[in-house]
Structures are given as C-alpha cells and as structure tokens.
Design a protein around this motif. Structure first.
Motif, PDB file in Angstrom:
ATOM      1  N   THR A 354       4.933  -4.894   0.861  1.00 25.76           N
ATOM      2  CA  THR A 354       4.019  -3.760   0.673  1.00 25.76           C
ATOM      3  C   THR A 354       4.260  -2.667   1.702  1.00 25.76           C
ATOM      4  OG1 THR A 354       2.321  -4.928   1.979  1.00 25.76           O
ATOM      5  CG2 THR A 354       2.243  -5.184  -0.413  1.00 25.76           C
ATOM      6  N   GLY A 355       4.710  -3.039   2.907  1.00 23.51           N
ATOM      7  CA  GLY A 355       5.066  -2.029   3.893  1.00 23.51           C
ATOM      8  C   GLY A 355       6.236  -1.184   3.435  1.00 23.51           C
ATOM      9  N   THR A 356       7.233  -1.836   2.825  1.00 24.88           N
ATOM     10  CA  THR A 356       8.385  -1.104   2.294  1.00 24.88           C
ATOM     11  C   THR A 356       7.949  -0.132   1.203  1.00 24.88           C
ATOM     12  OG1 THR A 356       9.821  -3.008   2.730  1.00 24.88           O
ATOM     13  CG2 THR A 356      10.644  -1.341   1.193  1.00 24.88           C
ATOM     14  N   PHE A 357       7.160  -0.640   0.229  1.00 23.99           N
ATOM     15  CA  PHE A 357       6.685   0.211  -0.863  1.00 23.99           C
ATOM     16  C   PHE A 357       5.882   1.391  -0.334  1.00 23.99           C
ATOM     17  CE2 PHE A 357       7.271  -3.236  -4.122  1.00 23.99           C
ATOM     18  CZ  PHE A 357       8.063  -2.475  -4.976  1.00 23.99           C
ATOM     19  N   ALA A 358       4.968   1.133   0.581  1.00 27.32           N
ATOM     20  CA  ALA A 358       4.093   2.196   1.077  1.00 27.32           C
ATOM     21  C   ALA A 358       4.887   3.278   1.808  1.00 27.32           C
ATOM     22  CB  ALA A 358       3.030   1.601   1.992  1.00 27.32           C
ATOM     23  N   GLY A 359       5.825   2.860   2.675  1.00 28.74           N
ATOM     24  CA  GLY A 359       6.639   3.832   3.387  1.00 28.74           C
ATOM     25  C   GLY A 359       7.514   4.645   2.451  1.00 28.74           C
ATOM     26  N   MET A 360       8.122   3.976   1.476  1.00 29.84           N
ATOM     27  CA  MET A 360       9.003   4.668   0.529  1.00 29.84           C
ATOM     28  C   MET A 360       8.221   5.646  -0.344  1.00 29.84           C
ATOM     29  SD  MET A 360      11.535   2.925  -2.299  1.00 29.84           S
ATOM     30  CE  MET A 360      10.162   2.121  -3.154  1.00 29.84           C
ATOM     31  N   ASN A 394      -5.540 -14.310   3.978  1.00 33.12           N
ATOM     32  CA  ASN A 394      -4.986 -14.743   2.695  1.00 33.12           C
ATOM     33  C   ASN A 394      -3.969 -13.722   2.209  1.00 33.12           C
ATOM     34  OD1 ASN A 394      -6.488 -12.580   1.601  1.00 33.12           O
ATOM     35  ND2 ASN A 394      -8.235 -13.911   1.157  1.00 33.12           N
ATOM     36  N   THR A 395      -3.426 -13.934   1.016  1.00 32.18           N
ATOM     37  CA  THR A 395      -2.333 -13.083   0.547  1.00 32.18           C
ATOM     38  C   THR A 395      -2.800 -11.662   0.256  1.00 32.18           C
ATOM     39  OG1 THR A 395      -2.699 -13.906  -1.708  1.00 32.18           O
ATOM     40  CG2 THR A 395      -1.028 -15.023  -0.380  1.00 32.18           C
ATOM     41  N   VAL A 396      -4.025 -11.508  -0.237  1.00 31.81           N
ATOM     42  CA  VAL A 396      -4.532 -10.152  -0.492  1.00 31.81           C
ATOM     43  C   VAL A 396      -4.663  -9.384   0.826  1.00 31.81           C
ATOM     44  CG1 VAL A 396      -6.487  -8.814  -1.379  1.00 31.81           C
ATOM     45  CG2 VAL A 396      -5.734 -10.874  -2.583  1.00 31.81           C
ATOM     46  N   GLY A 397      -5.190 -10.052   1.837  1.00 28.88           N
ATOM     47  CA  GLY A 397      -5.282  -9.420   3.149  1.00 28.88           C
ATOM     48  C   GLY A 397      -3.918  -9.044   3.695  1.00 28.88           C
ATOM     49  N   ALA A 398      -2.936  -9.923   3.507  1.00 25.76           N
ATOM     50  CA  ALA A 398      -1.582  -9.646   3.998  1.00 25.76           C
ATOM     51  C   ALA A 398      -0.996  -8.420   3.307  1.00 25.76           C
ATOM     52  CB  ALA A 398      -0.692 -10.862   3.776  1.00 25.76           C
ATOM     53  N   ALA A 399      -1.204  -8.313   2.004  1.00 32.21           N
ATOM     54  CA  ALA A 399      -0.683  -7.161   1.266  1.00 32.21           C
ATOM     55  C   ALA A 399      -1.326  -5.866   1.740  1.00 32.21           C
ATOM     56  CB  ALA A 399      -0.917  -7.362  -0.231  1.00 32.21           C
ATOM     57  N   ILE A 400      -2.626  -5.905   1.993  1.00 30.36           N
ATOM     58  CA  ILE A 400      -3.329  -4.711   2.483  1.00 30.36           C
ATOM     59  C   ILE A 400      -2.821  -4.326   3.873  1.00 30.36           C
ATOM     60  CG2 ILE A 400      -5.574  -3.836   3.241  1.00 30.36           C
ATOM     61  CD1 ILE A 400      -6.836  -5.604   1.041  1.00 30.36           C
ATOM     62  N   ILE A 401      -2.669  -5.301   4.739  1.00 32.00           N
ATOM     63  CA  ILE A 401      -2.199  -5.030   6.112  1.00 32.00           C
ATOM     64  C   ILE A 401      -0.818  -4.386   6.086  1.00 32.00           C
ATOM     65  CG2 ILE A 401      -1.430  -6.155   8.240  1.00 32.00           C
ATOM     66  CD1 ILE A 401      -3.714  -8.230   7.705  1.00 32.00           C
ATOM     67  N   GLY A 402       0.080  -4.912   5.264  1.00 36.88           N
ATOM     68  CA  GLY A 402       1.420  -4.346   5.184  1.00 36.88           C
ATOM     69  C   GLY A 402       1.426  -2.939   4.627  1.00 36.88           C
ATOM     70  N   ALA A 403       0.627  -2.681   3.581  1.00 39.95           N
ATOM     71  CA  ALA A 403       0.601  -1.355   2.968  1.00 39.95           C
ATOM     72  C   ALA A 403       0.058  -0.304   3.939  1.00 39.95           C
ATOM     73  CB  ALA A 403      -0.251  -1.399   1.695  1.00 39.95           C
ATOM     74  N   VAL A 404      -1.001  -0.657   4.651  1.00 42.35           N
ATOM     75  CA  VAL A 404      -1.544   0.282   5.646  1.00 42.35           C
ATOM     76  C   VAL A 404      -0.492   0.582   6.711  1.00 42.35           C
ATOM     77  CG1 VAL A 404      -3.273   0.559   7.467  1.00 42.35           C
ATOM     78  CG2 VAL A 404      -3.937  -0.395   5.249  1.00 42.35           C
TER      79      VAL A 404
END
Length: 448
Positions: A354-360, A394-404
């Motif tokens: 999600t970090g990759t997607f958000a940055g891109m 959990n996985t939802v939290g991990a996805a949110i953390i990476g996207a932010v």
C-alpha cells in the motif's frame, strides 16, 4: 477341574495386584525423577557466569513438565526438549539476523543509484565500510550500553549474564539509564544466548548507521564519516536502544507510571529508523547542501540519480530483508507468542504494497506521471512505518499504515527540501525519520 479353576483365579488375582501396584508406583517414581532433574538444572547464578559451550542452556528448567511417564530418562528427555526449544529460537533469530545483514546491499544500491555517477563509488564504499565501523564500536562498548541489563528473555535461554543495568531512583521508582555488561563479549557474557542477541541487535544498529550515509551522500569526507559511524555505533544508538529495548526507562513507564505497556516499538520504527533519520537530519544540517543544489533565492534544483534500475532492485532487496527485520523480532519461533510471525510477515508485505501504491498514485496525480524513485521510497516508507506496529495490528491496520506512509513520504521530501532547505539526496530523512515516527504513533492508534 475345580482345582484348576482355583489356581487360575489365584494367578489372575496376583497378576492384577502386581499391575495395580506397579501403576500406583509410577507417578511417585516419575515425580522423584523430575525433582532430581530439576535439582540438577543450572541455577540463575550458574547462568550468570556465562555458557560458551551451550551445555547449561535449554534444560528442564525451560520446560514445564507434568504427568510424566515413569522411566529413567525423564530428566534427559525434558532437557532435550528444552535444548530443542532454545535451538529452534536460536536458529530462527540468527537466520533473520542474516537477512537483515543482507539489507546492507539494498541500501548501497538505493543510495548509489540516487547519486550522480561520479560519486557512486564513494557511496558504495561508505555503505561497505559502515558495517565494519559500526560492528567494531558495538562490540567494544555499544552492545554493553544497549543490552547489558536485558536479562530475562526466556526465548533465548534467559540471557542471565546480561544482568547489569545502571539505574536512577526517582520518586520511588528505578529507571534504567544504560547497560553495564557485555563489553568485548568476554567474561561472563561469553555465552551462546548472548552471542545470538548480539548478532541480531548488531545488524539493527548497522541499519540505523546506514540511513545516515544516504542523507549525507555526495559531500561527506570519508574520515569524518568513519568517526561519526563509530560514535553512533558506540554511544548514541545504543543509549536509545537501551531505553526502549534493553530495560531502560522508556520501556519501564508502563510499570512505574501505569502508562499501559510503556514505549512499544516492536521492531524499531523509532529505535532504528527514526534514530537514523533524525541523526541524518542533524548531520546534513551541519555539513550543508551539495554545490548547486540551492539557488540564491533558496529554490532547489533537482539533481537526478544516475541508475534507477539499481534503486528499484535495491528496494526489492530491502523488502526481502525486512522479513528478517520484523518477524525476527519475536526472537523465537517455538512458543505460543512467537507463532504470530505469520501475521507479522503478512502485515509487512501489505504495508509495503500500500505504501508503493500510495506514493505512485500521489505523484501520478500531482505531477502527471508516476515517479520511479518516489514509488520505491513509498515501498520503503510503508515498510518503515509497519516496523513498530507489525506485531500489534491486523491486516487492515497494516494496509492503512502503509498507505499513509506512502503519501507522507512525498509530503516530507518536499517539506525537507523546500521549507527546511536541507539537501537529502535519497530522501532518507523522510523515509526513515518521518515515517519512523508515524510508525511509532500508529501503534497507539491501530493496535488490536
């Protein structure tokens, strides 16, 4: 015929009687053997003397045994189970440490690729030499300062030789300041468990040192870099590492002040990444920008890296090494709490994704096209941010953390250059400093 029946019944009664007596005697016999084995187990005083051969580590004292069957090998079996438990944890922790060590190659490729070709060799050499400088300083004194009072980790056999923490008594509470045992890994700390935790903590320390080389690349004298790396590996990193992980005052705030669990940083968003990023900011402010980076009016000029392929390959190497960084921080794989390694690994992958997607997507939306280097930094930002909360969300939290983190790193890079007027060739201050701090904060926001 009646006599035969009488003899048969008599024999049957005798056999049953012997069986009942033998069965009744079994628990007492087993209890006696267990007590004898427990009495022969090494004491805390024995373990504090060190265990270079590994013969005292992983005995019956490490395994709760109940309802054992009778037999002369009860104690031996229990000791072997204990040895196996500790051996599994040793192997897991060491392998994960090896993965983290390999991240050094990824850092070298990312940093050199984002620099100009004329400075590539210098950047590679810094990433190569920082390992030697940091390891030597950490062996001399850094490890003792950080982990010298960290005894009590049952996953690695107790680490009883690391029993010296310098404390200050304030308001009736003892607050750990720095460790005192473990210099040169000699004396009582010549111990198999201590060696395992030394290797694992050393590669984490080296990661923090490497972050600084990226923030200060292309204008750092080699001798100055060497001296700075030795000082950071010997003092500045170990002191904060002690406060958070080695029994120091930050971790004790939960016990002493009733503030929950105290400072929680599972794998080092704060201890490793924020410390490295903030140190990089301080050093970059001292040495100033590269010639030509800023104009007289303060506006910045882009200085393009010479090899984006090296950058992206380096990012993949780092993402691979992160599976040692985060899951390895359980320091074991053979206990109920350690089985969360699967969740930690998945959280790590998701945050990087999600970090990759958000940055891109952010760069695509604001600049008109995807940016390769910021996509790579988005991956690293997500991984940095999930490092502290990976064991708690959990996985939802991990996805949110990476996207932010993926968006946050883009904002931070622009802020550091345009507002702070700091030259950071690779974005290390933003990736590791800013997103490391976000990772620590996200523990309290999203832990389940």
């Amino acid at each position: 015929m009646k006599m035969f029946r009488s003899k048969f019944v008599l024999c049957l009664v005798m056999v049953l009687s012997f069986g009942i007596m033998a069965h009744a005697d079994t628990p007492a016999s087993a209890d006696a053997q267990l007590k004898a084995a427990a009495a022969a187990a090494p004491t805390t005083a024995d373990l504090q003397k060190g265990d270079p051969g590994g013969t005292l580590t992983g005995t019956i004292s490490d395994v709760p045994v109940s309802n054992a069957k009778a037999g002369v090998t009860v104690g031996d079996v229990a000791n072997q189970v204990g040895q196996n438990k500790i051996a599994i944890n040793f192997a897991w922790t060491l392998i994960c440490g090896f993965l983290v060590m390999f991240m050094q190659a990824g850092f070298a490729m990312v940093e050199a690729g984002l620099c100009r070709v004329k400075n590539a060799n210098h950047t590679y050499m810094m990433n190569f030499t920082v390992y030697a400088c940091g390891l030597f300083a950490y062996w001399l004194i850094g490890f003792a300062i950080q982990m010298g009072g960290s005894a009590g980790n049952a996953n690695l056999g107790g680490l009883q030789p690391l029993s010296g923490e310098h404390v200050m008594n304030i308001f009736g509470h003892a607050w750990g300041i720095f460790g005192e045992k473990g210099m040169f890994l000699s004396g009582h700390t010549y111990d198999v468990g201590v060696m395992v935790i030394f290797l694992f903590e050393m590669v984490f320390m080296d990661t923090a040192l490497t972050i600084v080389t990226g923030a200060c690349a292309e204008r750092w004298k080699f001798l100055t870099f060497c001296v700075s790396s030795v000082l950071m590996g010997a003092f500045t990193y170990p002191i904060f590492g002690n406060w958070a992980w080695g029994g120091g005052w930050l971790a004790q705030m939960g016990v002493n002040l009733g503030l929950g669990k105290g400072y929680c940083d599972f794998a080092g968003s704060g201890v490793v990444h924020a410390v490295g990023g903030i140190t990089g900011l301080a050093v970059a402010l001292i040495i100033g920008p590269r010639i030509g980076k800023f104009n007289r009016d303060g506006s910045g000029n882009p200085i393009i890296g010479h090899d984006i392929s090296a950058v992206l390959i380096g990012c993949f190497i780092l993402a691979f090494g992160w599976f040692g960084f985060n899951p390895g921080s359980t320091l074991g794989a053979s206990a109920a709490g350690c089985l969360r390694i699967g969740s930690i690994a998945v959280n790590t992958m998701l945050a990087g994704c999600t970090g990759t997607f958000a940055g891109m997507i952010y760069m695509w939306a604001t600049k008109g096209k995807p940016d390769a280097s910021m996509s790579g930094n988005g991956l690293l930002a997500g991984l940095v941010a999930i490092t502290a909360p990976s064991g708690f969300v959990n996985t939802v939290g991990a996805a949110i953390i990476g996207a932010v983190a993926g968006v946050l790193v883009c904002w931070s890079v622009a802020f550091v250059e345009n507002k702070l007027k700091v030259d950071d060739p690779v974005g290390a201050i933003s990736v590791h400093g800013t997103c490391g701090l976000w990772g620590v904060l996200s523990v309290g926001l999203l832990a389940d």
